[in-house]
Write a protein that holds these residues in place. Sequence first.
Motif, PDB file in Angstrom:
ATOM      1  N   SER A 107       0.834  -1.219   0.000  1.00 59.84           N
ATOM      2  CA  SER A 107       0.000   0.000   0.000  1.00 59.84           C
ATOM      3  C   SER A 107       0.863   1.262   0.000  1.00 59.84           C
ATOM      4  CB  SER A 107      -0.985  -0.004   1.174  1.00 59.84           C
ATOM      5  OG  SER A 107      -0.309  -0.108   2.399  1.00 59.84           O
ATOM      6  N   THR A 108       2.048   1.192   0.612  1.00 55.45           N
ATOM      7  CA  THR A 108       2.954   2.342   0.582  1.00 55.45           C
ATOM      8  C   THR A 108       3.412   2.603  -0.848  1.00 55.45           C
ATOM      9  OG1 THR A 108       3.765   1.858   2.809  1.00 55.45           O
ATOM     10  CG2 THR A 108       5.181   3.229   1.428  1.00 55.45           C
ATOM     11  N   GLN A 109       3.831   1.521  -1.522  1.00 54.39           N
ATOM     12  CA  GLN A 109       4.351   1.698  -2.880  1.00 54.39           C
ATOM     13  C   GLN A 109       3.241   2.087  -3.856  1.00 54.39           C
ATOM     14  OE1 GLN A 109       6.769  -1.832  -3.637  1.00 54.39           O
ATOM     15  NE2 GLN A 109       8.524  -0.833  -2.658  1.00 54.39           N
ATOM     16  N   GLU A 110       2.031   1.595  -3.599  1.00 57.37           N
ATOM     17  CA  GLU A 110       0.892   1.975  -4.439  1.00 57.37           C
ATOM     18  C   GLU A 110       0.649   3.487  -4.319  1.00 57.37           C
ATOM     19  OE1 GLU A 110      -0.247  -0.183  -6.470  1.00 57.37           O
ATOM     20  OE2 GLU A 110      -1.762   1.185  -7.302  1.00 57.37           O
ATOM     21  N   ILE A 131      11.331   7.994  -8.549  1.00 60.69           N
ATOM     22  CA  ILE A 131       9.934   7.757  -8.947  1.00 60.69           C
ATOM     23  C   ILE A 131       9.519   8.765 -10.025  1.00 60.69           C
ATOM     24  CG2 ILE A 131       7.530   7.683  -8.142  1.00 60.69           C
ATOM     25  CD1 ILE A 131       8.668   6.823  -5.374  1.00 60.69           C
ATOM     26  N   GLU A 132       9.970  10.000  -9.857  1.00 60.87           N
ATOM     27  CA  GLU A 132       9.698  11.049 -10.842  1.00 60.87           C
ATOM     28  C   GLU A 132      10.279  10.646 -12.211  1.00 60.87           C
ATOM     29  OE1 GLU A 132       7.983  13.755  -9.696  1.00 60.87           O
ATOM     30  OE2 GLU A 132       7.803  14.241 -11.837  1.00 60.87           O
ATOM     31  N   ASP A 133      11.527  10.165 -12.196  1.00 65.56           N
ATOM     32  CA  ASP A 133      12.235   9.866 -13.447  1.00 65.56           C
ATOM     33  C   ASP A 133      11.788   8.558 -14.098  1.00 65.56           C
ATOM     34  OD1 ASP A 133      13.600  12.145 -13.004  1.00 65.56           O
ATOM     35  OD2 ASP A 133      15.505  11.202 -12.418  1.00 65.56           O
ATOM     36  N   PHE A 134      11.591   7.538 -13.278  1.00 63.92           N
ATOM     37  CA  PHE A 134      11.376   6.199 -13.863  1.00 63.92           C
ATOM     38  C   PHE A 134       9.963   5.659 -13.658  1.00 63.92           C
ATOM     39  CE2 PHE A 134      15.921   6.600 -13.097  1.00 63.92           C
ATOM     40  CZ  PHE A 134      16.427   6.265 -14.338  1.00 63.92           C
ATOM     41  N   LYS A 135       9.119   6.420 -12.977  1.00 66.97           N
ATOM     42  CA  LYS A 135       7.719   6.003 -12.734  1.00 66.97           C
ATOM     43  C   LYS A 135       7.651   4.590 -12.130  1.00 66.97           C
ATOM     44  CE  LYS A 135       6.200   9.771 -15.028  1.00 66.97           C
ATOM     45  NZ  LYS A 135       7.534  10.366 -15.265  1.00 66.97           N
ATOM     46  N   GLU A 136       6.734   3.776 -12.684  1.00 67.91           N
ATOM     47  CA  GLU A 136       6.511   2.447 -12.085  1.00 67.91           C
ATOM     48  C   GLU A 136       7.729   1.542 -12.185  1.00 67.91           C
ATOM     49  OE1 GLU A 136       2.936   0.454 -12.677  1.00 67.91           O
ATOM     50  OE2 GLU A 136       1.764   2.227 -12.117  1.00 67.91           O
ATOM     51  N   ASP A 191      10.328  -1.877  -9.920  1.00 65.43           N
ATOM     52  CA  ASP A 191      10.855  -3.175 -10.344  1.00 65.43           C
ATOM     53  C   ASP A 191      12.337  -3.266 -10.012  1.00 65.43           C
ATOM     54  OD1 ASP A 191       8.377  -3.592 -11.387  1.00 65.43           O
ATOM     55  OD2 ASP A 191       8.926  -2.942 -13.415  1.00 65.43           O
ATOM     56  N   ASP A 192      13.047  -2.158 -10.205  1.00 62.67           N
ATOM     57  CA  ASP A 192      14.490  -2.166  -9.957  1.00 62.67           C
ATOM     58  C   ASP A 192      14.814  -2.072  -8.472  1.00 62.67           C
ATOM     59  OD1 ASP A 192      14.722  -2.226 -12.667  1.00 62.67           O
ATOM     60  OD2 ASP A 192      15.103  -0.078 -12.907  1.00 62.67           O
ATOM     61  N   TYR A 193      13.919  -1.455  -7.695  1.00 57.72           N
ATOM     62  CA  TYR A 193      14.166  -1.255  -6.262  1.00 57.72           C
ATOM     63  C   TYR A 193      12.968  -1.793  -5.471  1.00 57.72           C
ATOM     64  CZ  TYR A 193      17.615   2.038  -8.105  1.00 57.72           C
ATOM     65  OH  TYR A 193      18.660   2.610  -8.781  1.00 57.72           O
ATOM     66  N   PRO A 194      12.998  -3.094  -5.145  1.00 52.02           N
ATOM     67  CA  PRO A 194      11.796  -3.720  -4.566  1.00 52.02           C
ATOM     68  C   PRO A 194      11.342  -3.143  -3.221  1.00 52.02           C
ATOM     69  CG  PRO A 194      13.666  -5.249  -4.630  1.00 52.02           C
ATOM     70  CD  PRO A 194      14.057  -4.071  -5.435  1.00 52.02           C
ATOM     71  N   LEU A 195      12.235  -2.484  -2.472  1.00 48.12           N
ATOM     72  CA  LEU A 195      11.789  -1.905  -1.194  1.00 48.12           C
ATOM     73  C   LEU A 195      11.737  -0.376  -1.283  1.00 48.12           C
ATOM     74  CD1 LEU A 195      13.762  -4.201   1.309  1.00 48.12           C
ATOM     75  CD2 LEU A 195      11.397  -4.426   0.527  1.00 48.12           C
ATOM     76  N   LEU A 196      11.599   0.139  -2.485  1.00 50.95           N
ATOM     77  CA  LEU A 196      11.636   1.588  -2.699  1.00 50.95           C
ATOM     78  C   LEU A 196      10.602   2.320  -1.837  1.00 50.95           C
ATOM     79  CD1 LEU A 196      13.190   3.615  -4.505  1.00 50.95           C
ATOM     80  CD2 LEU A 196      11.259   3.542  -6.099  1.00 50.95           C
ATOM     81  N   GLY A 197      11.083   3.287  -1.100  1.00 52.67           N
ATOM     82  CA  GLY A 197      10.193   4.138  -0.316  1.00 52.67           C
ATOM     83  C   GLY A 197       9.714   3.529   0.988  1.00 52.67           C
TER      84      GLY A 197
END
Lengths: 467, 99
Positions: free
Chosen positions: A9-12, A61-66, A70-76
């Motif tokens: 839910s955080t990543q969403e 997130i701004e640069d690569f969007k969704e 995929d590249d950073y599974p624990l992003l944010g």
Amino acid sequence: MEIPLTISSTQEALKRKKIKAVELVDAYLARINSLNSRLNCFLTVSEESAYTKARKVDKLIEDFKEKAFDDYPLLGTCVSYKDLFLTEGIRTTAGSKVLESFVPAYSATYVDRVNKAGGITLGKTNCDAWAHGASGENSDFGPTKNPWNLDYVPGGSSSGSAASVASNLTLWASGTDTGGSIRQPANFCGVVGFKPTYGAVSRYGVVAMASSLDSMGHFTKCVDDAERIFNVTKGEDGKDGTVKNAKFTMPNARLRLGIPEEYFIGGIDKEVEENVRKAAKVFESEGIELVKVSLPHTKYAISVYYIIQPAEVSSNLGRYDGIRYGNQRESFGEEAKRRIMLGTYVLSAGYYDAYYLKAMQVRSKIIQDFEMAFKKVDLIIAPVSPTPAFKLGQKASDPLQMYLADILTVAGNLAGIPGLALPSGFTKAGLPLGFQLLGPRFSEYVLFELGKLYERAVDYKPNVREI
Amino acid sequence: MKLTKKDVLHVAKLAKLSLSPSEISTFEKQLSDVVSYVSELSEVDTRDVEPTSQTTGLTNVFREDSEEGESLSTEKALSGTEKIHNNYFVVPQVITKEK
């Protein structure tokens, strides 16, 4: 702003631009600032580096969007580390005055991997000094309080990690489990606690307690999060020779769950026992076969553990000489001294065979028990602790009583098998209840599967304790 | 099983711990309690049972004998202490001069 409670839910929310990583850090730090003085979860808050990382996350997130996810599974995802995990540039105390002002020159593999996967470090959590304890009361920096009732212990030794997740001062937290130090505080605080197989996750850069038992896991608000984090932390790093890239067991269509009779005899609190039996029924109603199993050497697990563990502790704590870093040995607290003494005694000339060798042999018998049981069943369900959380001070003056609090968790460590502690309700007095699932070595994905099945069956929602 | 004051002092010396008089008497009792408890293991039949020292099943894990990976810089390695001399750690004197 409402803080999302899970990784998905955080990543969403981040993907949909409903929230920025910087705002998440704002929100967690606001909670830490308002609640930590009462809970004592955090020993160090790394505000500046958290914001630096959050800005990087927002930029990605701004640069690569969704695709960034995929590249950073624990992003944010905001994380707090038990203060045993070395964090480069951020003070690491192990809960002890010996390392009161120690700032590591490198990070643990675990920390490194989470950083590279996009995690945001909020700070370092309180624990029993050197991870010696089942209540958090052995911290040299004061006890952590249980968020569900501030007069009660949060369990230990990963006390601040468990309590910080339960009170939502962080999304998730790391912990170490040598004799139950993840599963038991998770149980006392009503969160998910995951202990991997010994040898699945690198211990490199984590202050060592008992080297044949230490395993690196985490606290989360749901099983899915535990699995996502394990996917990042597992596997060889070339720095811990006990880690292997194992072939993991995958879940069968037809699963059998063992109920070990030895985990339900004598001294188990009635509410704890009823709750675990109720959870077993939930599995049964989901089509899982319940099978009675026997682990006859369970009753010796505490004795084996309180020989092997202090022996390894006394050896590991021998390196603290105050020369290269840290303070001198006078700074050890009472419990650390007690375990060093006990370990040195059982290893000393004339006693090695009677205690240490004997314990290593009975350890083999305990492992054989599990091997026999896992021929009949896929996993085992058991209580985590004989009682719910106990009051601060209740066991502090009697070390033997405190040691016995580990009675249902240590066998898993001696056998090197994985465990998953799940919350499953509350006592009449409002303290969390739960159970643990244990599986054979490298059965993590079976544990996760069954854990998620339980969550679906009971329509589980994370409990956040507001104080 | 009962530890004596002499046992406690001997073990403290081996472990390089200095104990206060009250710690000595506390540990005398507490360590005796724990050692008595764990002595229950003597009732387990362990004839012909191999001891377990670790659970991984791995033996002798090696890496290539080559110069590889990063190591700490001198500055980082020394960052934990102020007691440094010419890029070395300063250690307490362990050998005394004969008089």
